[in-house]
Structures are given as C-alpha cells and as structure tokens.
Design an enzyme around this catalytic site. Structure first.
Site, PDB file in Angstrom:
ATOM      1  N   ASP A  33       0.850  -1.184   0.000  1.00 27.23           N
ATOM      2  CA  ASP A  33       0.000   0.000   0.000  1.00 27.23           C
ATOM      3  C   ASP A  33       0.891   1.242   0.000  1.00 27.23           C
ATOM      4  O   ASP A  33       1.997   1.208  -0.551  1.00 27.23           O
ATOM      5  CB  ASP A  33      -0.942  -0.040   1.214  1.00 27.23           C
ATOM      6  CG  ASP A  33      -2.281   0.635   0.945  1.00 27.23           C
ATOM      7  OD1 ASP A  33      -2.294   1.869   0.738  1.00 27.23           O
ATOM      8  OD2 ASP A  33      -3.304  -0.066   0.944  1.00 27.23           O
ATOM      9  N   HIS A  70      -3.749   5.870   3.390  1.00 25.86           N
ATOM     10  CA  HIS A  70      -4.402   4.609   3.046  1.00 25.86           C
ATOM     11  C   HIS A  70      -3.734   3.399   3.697  1.00 25.86           C
ATOM     12  O   HIS A  70      -4.410   2.554   4.311  1.00 25.86           O
ATOM     13  CB  HIS A  70      -4.415   4.475   1.523  1.00 25.86           C
ATOM     14  CG  HIS A  70      -5.458   3.568   0.994  1.00 25.86           C
ATOM     15  ND1 HIS A  70      -5.220   2.236   0.755  1.00 25.86           N
ATOM     16  CD2 HIS A  70      -6.751   3.794   0.658  1.00 25.86           C
ATOM     17  CE1 HIS A  70      -6.323   1.684   0.273  1.00 25.86           C
ATOM     18  NE2 HIS A  70      -7.271   2.599   0.214  1.00 25.86           N
ATOM     19  N   SER A 219     -11.432  -1.280   0.119  1.00 27.46           N
ATOM     20  CA  SER A 219     -10.068  -1.188   0.646  1.00 27.46           C
ATOM     21  C   SER A 219      -9.987  -1.631   2.096  1.00 27.46           C
ATOM     22  O   SER A 219      -8.934  -2.079   2.565  1.00 27.46           O
ATOM     23  CB  SER A 219      -9.548   0.249   0.552  1.00 27.46           C
ATOM     24  OG  SER A 219      -9.141   0.552  -0.755  1.00 27.46           O
TER      25      SER A 219
END
Length: 283
Positions: A33, A70, A219
């Site tokens: 990520d 994220h 996600s």
C-alpha cells in the site's frame, strides 16, 4: 468513532476468537500500500519492518512513512483482527493512491522473498498487466494467499460488471464491501470473480499523525479478510503440519453465508460470518 471497539469486531465475534488464543501468532502478513505512519502511538509496535519501493522520501528504501493515509488505515484494521501477526509494510503506492506496476511488482517480489503467509492489497487499476498476473500466479503457487479489494466503481446496473485488477485475476481472493447491516455496498464492484464480501462502510480507522476517523470502501474489507485468514491459518497449523493456499481458501469460504435475493456477482460466496470457525475452535 470508536477505534477501541470497531463494530466489525463485534459483528465477526473476533474477541471470542482472541479469547480462545488465536490472534495471528506465527503468521506473517505483508501489506502492499502507501506505507504506514510508524510513529503513530497505536501502530509503532505493530510493524515488524517495512520497505519503500517508490520514489517518495527521496527513494529511501528503508523509509516507508505513509504520506497519504491509506496504508496506515489498512494496517489499523489488520492490527485489530490479528494483533499478534508479524506485519511487513511494503510501500508501493504514493500520495493520492498513485503507483506504478513496477513498484507493485517489486513489492510482490519482496513479499515472496520474505516467505509471507498472506498479502493484503487494497489497490486497483482498470488496466490489465500480464507481468502482474504472472507474478500473482507465481506467488499463489508458492502457497501465499493474496487478498485484494474488489473495487468501488459500481455503476448501479446489475447486468454489467465492473472490473479492477489485480482483483479480477482468478488466483486472488477478491473481497467486496457490505454495510453494517450486511447488505452489499452500493459502490462495491460486481463481477463473476468476487469471492466474498465483508464490512466496508464507516470503518473505524487510524490515520497518520495520531489521528482517527472512518472511511468507506472495499479497501477496508480486504484487510478484514486478510486478518481473519491469519486467525484461521494459525488454528489450522495446530491441526496439520502444512496448510496450502487452496485449503485456507476453502476454510475461509466455509465461513460465508449467501445472501438470498442478492446477485452472486455482488457477493460471490456470500458475506463473511465466522460461526463455523468459532464452532471449531470451541470444541
């Protein structure tokens, strides 16, 4: 917002699993990520190590700080599910969720070199890449489970399918999103290769710089499944010497329930419900 007790922990009965002694010990999870905020008070002890394959931070391979949010958020979900797993943070994405196939491939190669058990990839693109597909096949053949977010581009038309890669490769475990009530999320991609769905709306997460928040998206469904796989694999290894990728997948799917009235393209085998697993570890 309550990060201390996020609703998906209660819904999935995770504390009951933890109380039976299954918290991910002995299982290694790689997160590909945007990196992680390794200074966050909740996360600094959760990471085994990390690596950077992007050009961010002057390309310093050893600095995997999250300049987006994220990767930090994804890590915070896995930490809640499998707190004792060994987590390797692989920074292959940049600010805004941008990235290159080359950086992702390097991340996958690194995960393979570390002999991880599970890879969590909350990343996606509409472009197919043959090198990416080949690499994932190679990794899965080595016995590593690759969990991928299905994507958030649902067009609202049940007769069409929305495709994102690498989620649309046969070898991965493609995870879609549902809301708190267990209904498929309006945004979650639908197609013939969705494997299952789990919670992905109003997910309580950690953000960089000691912040907290909530977010929506497959996600965050993806790391829930990655964490659950760690718990299941830990248990399976108490029953047998080796667990294949296929065996682990089959055990995962035993813990799904098909939602009547919803298309298979929206849910795959169904919603993640861990009653079967809890029954096994409670005997």
């Amino acid at each position: 917002m309550n990060y201390d007790n996020p609703y998906y922990i209660e819904k999935l009965r995770i504390k009951e699993i933890h109380d039976k002694g299954y918290k991910g010990e002995g299982i290694t999870i790689a997160i590909i990520d945007s990196g992680a905020d390794y200074n966050h008070k909740e996360l600094k002890n959760a990471i085994h190590h990390g690596v950077n394959f992007t050009c961010e931070l002057n390309g310093n391979k050893f600095d995997y700080m999250d300049l987006f949010y994220h990767g930090t958020a994804v890590l915070s979900v896995i930490k809640k599910i499998a707190p004792n797993s060994k987590i390797i943070v692989i920074k292959s994405m940049q600010k805004g969720g941008k990235g290159t196939f080359d950086d992702v491939l390097k991340g996958l190669d690194y995960a393979l070199s570390q002999k991880v058990d599970i890879i969590s990839m909350s990343v996606g693109t509409k472009r197919h890449n043959s090198n990416l597909e080949k690499k994932i096949k190679q990794i899965v053949e080595k016995g590593i489970s690759v969990v991928v977010s299905a994507g958030n581009e649902n067009d609202g038309i049940s007769s069409t399918k929305e495709i994102a890669y690498p989620a649309y490769y046969q070898e991965v475990i493609s995870v879609g999103s549902c809301n708190k009530n267990g209904n498929p999320s309006y945004f979650s991609n639908t197609n013939d290769l969705i494997d299952l769905i789990t919670y992905g709306e109003k997910i309580q997460i950690i953000k960089p710089k000691n912040k907290y928040g909530t977010d929506d998206g497959s996600s965050f469904s993806c790391p829930i499944v990655a964490g659950v796989l760690a718990l299941i694999k830990q248990y399976m290894l108490t029953q047998q010497d080796k667990v294949t990728e296929q065996e682990l997948f089959e055990e995962l799917i035993k813990n799904t329930k098909f939602i009547e009235g919803e298309d298979r393209s929206a849910q795959g085998h169904g919603i993640l419900i861990l009653d079967n697993f809890i029954g096994k570890i409670s005997k």
